[in-house]
Design an enzyme around this catalytic site. Structure first.
Site, PDB file in Angstrom:
ATOM      1  N   PRO A  28      -4.927   4.091   4.324  1.00 53.33           N
ATOM      2  CG  PRO A  28      -3.848   6.141   4.213  1.00 53.33           C
ATOM      3  CD  PRO A  28      -5.207   5.524   4.152  1.00 53.33           C
ATOM      4  CE  LYS A  29      -2.001  -2.624  10.414  1.00 54.32           C
ATOM      5  NZ  LYS A  29      -1.287  -1.956  11.527  1.00 54.32           N
ATOM      6  CD1 TRP A  30      -4.513   5.832   9.407  1.00 54.73           C
ATOM      7  CD2 TRP A  30      -2.791   7.242   9.628  1.00 54.73           C
ATOM      8  NE1 TRP A  30      -4.685   6.829   8.487  1.00 54.73           N
ATOM      9  CE2 TRP A  30      -3.642   7.714   8.600  1.00 54.73           C
ATOM     10  CE3 TRP A  30      -1.648   7.972   9.942  1.00 54.73           C
ATOM     11  CZ2 TRP A  30      -3.379   8.880   7.895  1.00 54.73           C
ATOM     12  CZ3 TRP A  30      -1.383   9.134   9.243  1.00 54.73           C
ATOM     13  CH2 TRP A  30      -2.241   9.574   8.237  1.00 54.73           C
TER      14      TRP A  30
END
Length: 360
Positions: A28-30
């Site tokens: 996931p891209k935080w």
């Protein structure tokens, strides 16, 4: 502090691509503050993306690093704040405050978490020359059992799972998907990873502009608005990436629409709410010297913009110009046109990261 990888270190970066590539490791891209955490015993430093120390702003993460991480390590990750099962970037921004008393109060009220996604050093070993597949395995082993403040990001090599994450995780406030080459070394300040972000369009009303810093005959940025259910025009963001020649053309084109604040829906001077004054006419709380005043325009022109996602009622990042829409009635530019992400709980992404309130 004496580690095999010493601060400051510029984080490895990513470049945007349109599709999720095959044959990579996916995460996931935080949406938080990119940070490299250095721990050598009781000494802990948090280095930001621009290599400046963030340590003083997050005392709870310093304590967590001492309690949860291996005694000597360097970990790349993201500082986030979770609230009501989603990421809260605005609360994160509030943490960058010059007063130590304010920092301590916010650390108790809105505690941060650290999402670890790469391991640069462990003990006396520099891991940056190893392929990412080995660094990921070392990260998972070294940080097994961490929590409740520090978490290891989920990762998968399954492309179908990555595509599902891209669709689902946005509902918890995440920003897209990161793809990392399995054989890639850690290369500071190099764009060797890939990021895939949501791209959407919206038709917005142009309700004002700010002058360009170069002088008084060029537009710096256009202020965008959308109509709310009650008919009020809400400020949703700006666009500003224009060539200088186009900035001067816009200054001339928009001149007939210039109006007074008395006849404008954003008459900030008539409000007593300090947040309204700050947003539309006062200074920035992040930069006291930055002027946020603007030239009001009659809300008659419509522009189509590209954006990735919303933060509350505004575009999370600066929107991008797509095209003018002379065929659109400004009154039709409402929030109803915006795509709503699927609702998704943050603790379904990382267990224990829901953010229901202050930690005990």
């Amino acid at each position: 502090m004496d580690l095999p990888v010493m601060p400051p270190v510029a984080p490895m970066l990513s470049k945007s691509v349109a599709e999720i590539p095959a044959g990579a490791s996916y995460e996931p891209k935080w949406d938080g503050f990119r940070t490299i955490l250095f721990r050598d015993g009781d000494e802990v430093e948090l280095g930001s993306r621009n290599e400046r120390p963030m340590t003083r702003y997050f005392p709870e993460l310093v304590e967590a690093a001492r309690a949860e991480l291996p005694p000597r390590c360097v970990v790349d990750g993201e500082i986030v704040i979770a609230a009501d099962q989603a990421l809260d970037f605005e609360a994160l921004q509030l943490r960058l405050h010059p007063a130590a008393s304010r920092v301590r109060m916010l650390a108790a009220q809105t505690p941060a978490s650290f999402i670890a996604f790469d391991l640069l050093a462990l003990g006396d070993t520099d891991l940056t020359g190893l392929p990412f597949s080995q660094r990921r395995a070392a990260l998972v082993e070294a940080l097994a059992g961490v929590g409740p403040v520090i978490h290891v990001t989920p990762a998968t090599r399954d492309l179908a799972t990555a595509r599902r994450w891209f669709d689902e995780f946005e509902g918890a406030g995440l920003d897209g998907v990161i793809a990392k080459p399995l054989d890639g070394r850690y290369e500071p300040d190099k764009r060797t990873m890939f990021k895939i972000k949501h791209q959407r369009t919206a038709d917005c009303v142009v309700a004002g502009y700010r002058l360009h810093k170069s002088g008084a005959d060029a537009v710096g940025s256009l202020l965008l608005g959308l109509y709310d259910d009650d008919g009020s025009l809400a400020s949703v963001g700006v666009i500003g990436a224009f060539p200088m020649a186009r900035r001067r053309e816009l200054f001339v084109e928009l001149a007939p629409l210039v109006t007074s604040f008395d006849e404008h829906p954003w008459n900030w001077a008539a409000h007593v709410d300090p947040e309204v004054v700050r947003r539309y006419g006062g200074g920035s709380r992040w930069n006291a010297g930055k002027d946020l005043s603007f030239v009001p325009l009659r809300p008659e022109r419509v522009v189509e913009v590209r954006y990735d996602h919303m933060e509350g009622r505004r575009f999370r990042h600066t929107a991008q110009f797509n095209r003018w829409r002379p065929d659109r009635d400004p009154s039709s530019c409402t929030y109803e046109q915006l795509e709503q992400p699927v609702t998704f709980r943050l603790d379904n992404v990382v267990p224990g990261l829901g953010g229901s309130g202050p930690r005990s």
